[in-house]
Design a protein around this motif. Structure first.
Motif, mmCIF file in Angstrom:
data_model
loop_
_atom_site.group_PDB
_atom_site.id
_atom_site.type_symbol
_atom_site.label_atom_id
_atom_site.label_comp_id
_atom_site.label_asym_id
_atom_site.label_seq_id
_atom_site.Cartn_x
_atom_site.Cartn_y
_atom_site.Cartn_z
ATOM 1 N N VAL C 11 0.847 -1.192 0.000
ATOM 2 C CA VAL C 11 0.000 0.000 0.000
ATOM 3 C C VAL C 11 0.885 1.245 0.000
ATOM 4 N N GLY C 12 1.973 1.182 0.783
ATOM 5 C CA GLY C 12 2.906 2.306 0.822
ATOM 6 C C GLY C 12 3.492 2.587 -0.553
ATOM 7 N N ALA C 13 3.925 1.511 -1.230
ATOM 8 C CA ALA C 13 4.501 1.686 -2.560
ATOM 9 C C ALA C 13 3.469 2.283 -3.507
ATOM 10 N N LEU C 14 2.240 1.790 -3.392
ATOM 11 C CA LEU C 14 1.160 2.298 -4.240
ATOM 12 C C LEU C 14 0.944 3.784 -3.990
ATOM 13 N N LEU C 15 0.906 4.146 -2.694
ATOM 14 C CA LEU C 15 0.712 5.551 -2.352
ATOM 15 C C LEU C 15 1.854 6.398 -2.900
ATOM 16 N N ALA C 16 3.079 5.871 -2.801
ATOM 17 C CA ALA C 16 4.223 6.619 -3.312
ATOM 18 C C ALA C 16 4.063 6.884 -4.807
ATOM 19 N N VAL C 17 3.650 5.841 -5.541
ATOM 20 C CA VAL C 17 3.445 6.013 -6.980
ATOM 21 C C VAL C 17 2.361 7.058 -7.226
ATOM 22 N N LEU C 18 1.269 6.953 -6.475
ATOM 23 C CA LEU C 18 0.164 7.892 -6.683
ATOM 24 C C LEU C 18 0.589 9.313 -6.348
ATOM 25 N N LEU C 19 1.359 9.461 -5.255
ATOM 26 C CA LEU C 19 1.856 10.788 -4.881
ATOM 27 C C LEU C 19 2.736 11.359 -5.981
ATOM 28 N N GLY C 20 3.640 10.496 -6.473
ATOM 29 C CA GLY C 20 4.514 10.926 -7.562
ATOM 30 C C GLY C 20 3.698 11.397 -8.746
ATOM 31 N N LEU C 21 2.648 10.624 -9.056
ATOM 32 C CA LEU C 21 1.794 11.006 -10.175
ATOM 33 C C LEU C 21 1.083 12.320 -9.886
ATOM 34 N N ALA C 22 0.618 12.494 -8.643
ATOM 35 C CA ALA C 22 -0.103 13.719 -8.284
ATOM 36 C C ALA C 22 0.805 14.929 -8.475
ATOM 37 N N TRP C 23 2.092 14.712 -8.200
ATOM 38 C CA TRP C 23 3.050 15.805 -8.312
ATOM 39 C C TRP C 23 3.386 16.091 -9.772
ATOM 40 N N PHE C 24 3.760 15.016 -10.502
ATOM 41 C CA PHE C 24 4.270 15.219 -11.857
ATOM 42 C C PHE C 24 3.177 15.201 -12.924
ATOM 43 N N ALA C 25 2.104 14.472 -12.668
ATOM 44 C CA ALA C 25 1.076 14.333 -13.706
ATOM 45 C C ALA C 25 -0.317 14.326 -13.087
ATOM 46 N N PRO C 26 -0.740 15.475 -12.583
ATOM 47 C CA PRO C 26 -2.033 15.516 -11.895
ATOM 48 C C PRO C 26 -3.200 15.110 -12.791
ATOM 49 N N ALA C 27 -2.986 15.182 -14.098
ATOM 50 C CA ALA C 27 -4.080 14.833 -15.015
ATOM 51 C C ALA C 27 -4.520 13.390 -14.821
ATOM 52 N N PHE C 28 -3.638 12.582 -14.240
ATOM 53 C CA PHE C 28 -3.962 11.178 -14.005
ATOM 54 C C PHE C 28 -5.246 11.052 -13.187
ATOM 55 N N PHE C 29 -5.484 12.042 -12.322
ATOM 56 C CA PHE C 29 -6.596 11.913 -11.384
ATOM 57 C C PHE C 29 -7.892 12.541 -11.872
ATOM 58 N N SER C 30 -7.935 12.992 -13.132
ATOM 59 C CA SER C 30 -9.215 13.513 -13.608
ATOM 60 C C SER C 30 -10.219 12.359 -13.567
ATOM 61 N N PRO C 31 -11.394 12.584 -12.988
ATOM 62 C CA PRO C 31 -12.271 11.489 -12.571
ATOM 63 C C PRO C 31 -12.699 10.556 -13.709
#
Lengths: 362, 328, 309
Positions: C11-31
């Motif tokens: 879960v930690g690794a997953l969160l790290a990836v998601l955080l990285g994405l949130a930082w570098f590629a926020p478009a990933f989270f468009s619903p």
């Protein structure tokens, strides 16, 4: 005991040995192979419009079968000791691909002469095998998972290095000789295959290493208590598998005259099928090289023979039929191998020999 | 015979022996056709044309190939055909160099060799039935894409796999054309879909959200086009992001009608198969020789020959207006 | 906390990836695109749940990809013939269960190794399907997609169904006897037998179960697009096995849980879209996935070494 009483005992024993030999798995497989071969010989050979004999029963066809089965055969040889130690190596097909393109790269981009490139490729294969070995022995990880990981890793590296597109071709004639010509009557690569088979066969059946592999496969803890260097023996098995995969990569490259990242895709499945068909127990402990060779031959004859049958030709389905029948053959062989035990378990007292369900081997 | 396995084997052998059927010595010409991969809809429609030609000419058609694109398998199949003594071998080469060794061997045994769809080395075959040069395909794709988006904006590509030779070739020419003609367009990403429609859909979805300025997706493998179209449809970007590529009419009809996919480009694969078989038979009967300038193929009429290339003609563009006229 | 260290680290690794994405590629989270991507993984999650159960019982099933394809094509053909979905769904689940029962019979009753048995059924089914369909797409009527609901509703239903199944199974694995039997058989079949469990029956049923889930997954995939490609299940087996193993289910049986498998699946499913969003070229994808799997097993290995000390 008097000598006179001993004589009949010996002859009894000899008779039992003789019968045991005839009904051994390898012998049964040999009968199947012969039956298969005869069937295709009669059903798959014909005379064509120009009055030439064509099809399965020609020497050309037989040599082709041999030529086409060398790479899968080599991988099967590599896997036999692995499976005997109750391990598995799913990465050999991917490693074949990686070694093939590295060989091409060393020769083409690195400008190395072919023999040097070959030597380095063998080294790389052994190194890749060593990576599996370290993960499996030093960290005591299950081989199935380790090699599932390296299965993706090796193929992925091959694609990354060539960016998927680079194909190395234009190999010199004398290199292609290994894969496309005949030497002393047989396809050249068959000689390499035979030598590797002899070497692995000797290792497995005539040295203490072979006995160690079997002991480890049967009872790794017991082997450790008996003073066997279990880790080192296991490591040897995986390094050997990597080395043989590299040999297969070179032969593959020579046969096709090209090295590309998709080389050997799916070969591991055929190789495992051949090994298991050859009577090696997937739980480890038993298995022979002659058995594996017969397994490879049975699959190769089936695959190539089917393509010569008029019925199959009319259906245009040789590829699918051979896959289908290989799978079915494996199921039948497996079932047949346990059927006697099951039957004898069923009839008398039911609950005396209840075993636990076989665990997943690796 | 106590051993059940032994009994089983004996029964099997008897069964096998009873199955043997004397293969009637067929006096028909045998033409063998090797696709790059059998399951591919492209080659299935090719076979439909080939079947028609074989029936008209009264020859036996063998159609076999790898179930997935696999250069090694192609060689094995050709070598099998050589020992089967077929009269003509027609090949869509997965790998140019690899297959050529086997084809030369076939020629040495007096078998006529043709290539179609993708060529082998020139000395290993008599003619190449050229449906369109890779250059022509690349140009047509790129020009059509540019037309759809008004020659400017970002676009992405979906390819079959990163290793398939023809895909790489087409991609190369698309990029060359892009560089040469359309400076205002930009190729932002190339993603593989492993010839899986579902994967093409996932990849396209990610592409759409990663590249908000994307104007067009070009899929150059046949499962890729409907996959990309489904992604665009689900993203609610129909009309805003155009979809086009190489594919088959039947797989794309519903998206073309819904306005998601704008154009599907394909040379007529049925005709390709038809022409290949006609050329093969003519070759075997010595009616088609080196140096001929044109060639008449049954109901399709006459085709031009350029050097040793028999030209099928320009790729065809399917769109809303004409796609219903085709069923393959 | 310590007990679930392995799952939490994923879960930690997953969160790290998601955080990285949130930082570098926020478009990933468009619903909307995210929902589409998640929906694409819903069938995989269902199959992964089954795979986790099988591996916990110390078996493996590599025929799921082929069963998935066969169920998809059969269900597609039935739907195209005008069968109502209410009938096709049980038919697909039943067909999957039937293949599962075949595997289960060979493994549990004939005591054959599951890896080889399912390898054989995988090849047989795949080639059989190739032989019959030759790769041809099945076109479905429009009513099938999203079960006739709107797209977002359909996606939510599918994701909801998969998550609901996950929650229910995860609960059952802990709180219902049948769930604990799986752990018992996977840990030590002989001991389980002495404790009154019938390992053979458990093994048979777990294969039937994964077969049925695969049939269900095929239906959930069918409902997402108007066409079925016969290759649709290719590679599914490796994907789910990798997810389950990365999620901390021990291949040697008896250890791990469905939540870990869920986290593992999400982590691996992130790789490809993440690379797209970070504009990394596709050539690295397979290597990255292989590295994640290796990393997970190495972590397992190091941890079990520490425990032994």
């Amino acid at each position: 005991m008097s000598p006179a009483a001993q004589a009949p005992a010996i002859s009894n024993k000899a008779r039992r040995d003789w019968r045991a030999l005839l009904t051994r798995h390898e012998m049964l497989l040999l009968y199947v192979l012969i039956a298969e071969w005869l069937f295709f010989y009669f059903a798959g050979t014909s005379t064509n419009r120009r009055g030439v004999i064509v099809g399965f029963g020609t020497w050309d066809r037989q040599f082709d079968i041999l030529r086409h089965s060398c790479e899968i055969g080599l991988l099967a040889l590599a896997l036999t000791p692995v499976i005997i130690t109750a391990g598995i190596d799913l990465s050999v097909g991917s490693l074949l691909g990686l070694c093939a393109i590295l060989f091409g790269k060393l020769w083409h981009d690195g400008g190395l002469p072919i023999p040097v490139a070959m030597g380095l490729t063998l080294g790389i294969g052994a190194l890749a095998g060593a990576l599996n070995a370290i993960l499996i022995t030093a960290l005591r990880l299950p081989p199935l998972i380790v090699t599932l990981g390296t299965y993706s890793l090796f193929r992925g590296l091959a694609e990354a290095i060539t960016r998927g597109s680079i194909t190395y071709t234009d190999f010199p004639e004398n290199f292609l000789f290994i894969g496309q010509e005949r030497w002393l009557g047989l396809p050249t690569q068959a000689w390499i295959f035979i030598s590797v088979a002899l070497a692995v066969g000797l290792l497995l059946h005539r040295t203490t290493f072979g006995r160690a592999f079997r002991t480890i496969g049967l009872a790794p803890e017991g082997a450790r208590y008996a003073g066997l260097p279990v880790e080192r023996r296991l490591a040897l098995v995986y390094v050997l598998a990597g080395l043989i995969a590299a040999i297969a990569a070179i032969i593959y490259t020579a046969r096709l005259g090209q090295a590309k990242a998709d080389a050997g895709t799916g070969y591991e499945l055929f190789a495992i099928t051949a090994v298991v068909l050859g009577g090696t127990s997937i739980f480890g402990g038993t298995g022979t090289i002659p058995g594996t060779l017969l397994g490879v031959a049975a699959i190769a004859v089936l695959k190539n023979g089917l393509a010569c049958l008029p019925v199959v030709m009319r259906l245009n389905a040789a590829e699918e039929m051979s896959g289908l029948l290989t799978g079915a053959l494996l199921l039948v062989a497996l079932t047949a191998s346990v059927l006697p035990k099951i039957l004898s378990n069923l009839r008398p007292r039911r609950h005396t020999t209840t075993q636990s369900t076989p665990p997943l081997s690796p | 015979m106590k051993n059940p396995l032994l009994r089983f084997c004996a029964a099997g052998a008897v069964l096998l022996a009873s199955l043997i059927t004397a293969s009637a010595a067929d006096s028909k010409l045998i033409v063998a056709m090797l696709p790059k991969s059998k399951g591919n809809a492209y080659f299935i429609s090719c076979k439909a044309g080939a079947d028609k030609a074989a029936k008209e000419l009264g020859v036996q058609l063998l159609f076999d190939g790898p179930t997935d694109s696999n250069a090694a398998k192609q060689n094995e199949i050709v070598e099998n055909w050589i020992t089967l003594g077929v009269d003509v071998i027609t090949v869509a080469a997965e790998n140019k160099e690899g297959i050529s060794t086997a084809l030369r061997k076939a020629q040495k045994q007096g078998i006529k060799v043709l290539t179609y769809d993708a060529d082998a080395m020139a000395d290993s075959r008599s003619f190449f039935v050229n449906q369109a040069t890779p250059q022509g395909i690349g140009q047509t794709l790129m020009d059509e894409a540019a037309r759809l988006v008004g020659e400017e904006g970002e676009f992405a590509m979906i390819v079959g796999s990163l290793t398939a030779a023809n895909q790489r070739e087409w991609q190369k020419y698309v990029e060359a054309r892009l560089k040469e003609k359309f400076p205002k367009m930009k190729l932002v990403a190339v993603r593989p879909c492993d010839d899986l429609k579902d994967k093409a859909q996932s990849e396209s979805t990610a592409l759409l959200s990663a590249n908000p300025k994307l104007k067009l997706i070009m899929a150059i493998c046949s499962p890729g086009v409907p996959g990309a179209a489904e992604a665009v449809k689900q993203a609610g970007l129909t009309g805003k992001v155009k979809v086009m590529g190489l594919g088959l009419p039947n797989e794309n009809k519903r998206y073309v009608h819904a306005g998601v996919t704008d154009s599907v480009i394909l040379w007529n694969t049925g005709d390709l198969g038809y022409l290949t078989i006609y050329a093969g038979v003519a070759l075997a009967k010595d009616e088609l020789k080196k140096g001929a300038k044109s060639f008449k193929a049954g109901s399709l009429g006459t085709f031009a020959i350029e050097g040793d290339n028999i030209l099928l003609g320009k790729p065809f563009i399917f769109n809303q207006g004409n796609i219903d006229q085709f069923d393959f | 906390m310590k007990r679930y260290f392995r799952e939490l680290s994923v879960v930690g690794a997953l969160l790290a990836v998601l955080l990285g994405l949130a930082w570098f590629a926020p478009a990933f989270f468009s619903p909307q695109p995210l929902l589409s991507l998640v929906t694409r993984e819903a069938p995989t999650l269902v199959v992964a749940c089954g795979m986790a159960c099988v591996i916990i019982t110390r078996q493996i099933d590599i025929s799921v990809g082929s069963i998935f394809s066969v169920c998809s094509v059969c269900a597609g053909l039935l739907v195209a013939r005008g069968w109502p979905l209410e009938l096709v769904l049980p038919a697909s689940v039943g067909l999957g269960a039937l293949f599962g029962a075949l595997n289960g019979f060979l493994v549990a009753v004939l005591r054959l190794p599951s890896i080889v048995v399912t390898l054989a059924t995988m090849v047989t089914l795949r080639q059989g399907l190739n032989l019959i369909r030759q790769g041809e797409f099945v076109n479905l009527p429009d009513r099938v997609q999203w079960f006739g609901l709107s797209q977002t509703a359909g996606q939510l239903v599918l994701v909801g169904a998969a998550l609901g199944l996950l929650v229910a199974l995860a609960w059952a694995m802990r709180h219902i006897a049948a769930g604990r039997y799986l752990y018992a058989v996977g840990t030590d079949a002989e001991a389980a037998r002495l404790a009154g469990i019938r390992p053979q029956l458990v093994t048979l049923l777990v294969f039937v179960f994964i077969g049925a889930l695969t049939g269900l997954g095929a239906m959930m995939n069918l409902a997402q697009s108007p066409q079925v490609q016969p290759l649709t299940g290719n590679g599914l087996e490796l994907k789910v096995i990798a997810a389950v193993v990365v999620g901390g289910v021990a291949i040697s049986g008896g250890r791990g849980n469905l939540w870990g498998a869920f986290a593992g699946l999400l982590l691996l499913a992130c790789v490809s879209p993440a690379l797209t969003h970070l504009h990394v070229e596709a050539y690295w994808e397979k290597a990255v996935q292989g590295a994640i799997i290796l990393l997970a097993v190495v972590a397992d290995g190091l941890r079990s070494r520490q425990n032994n000390r």
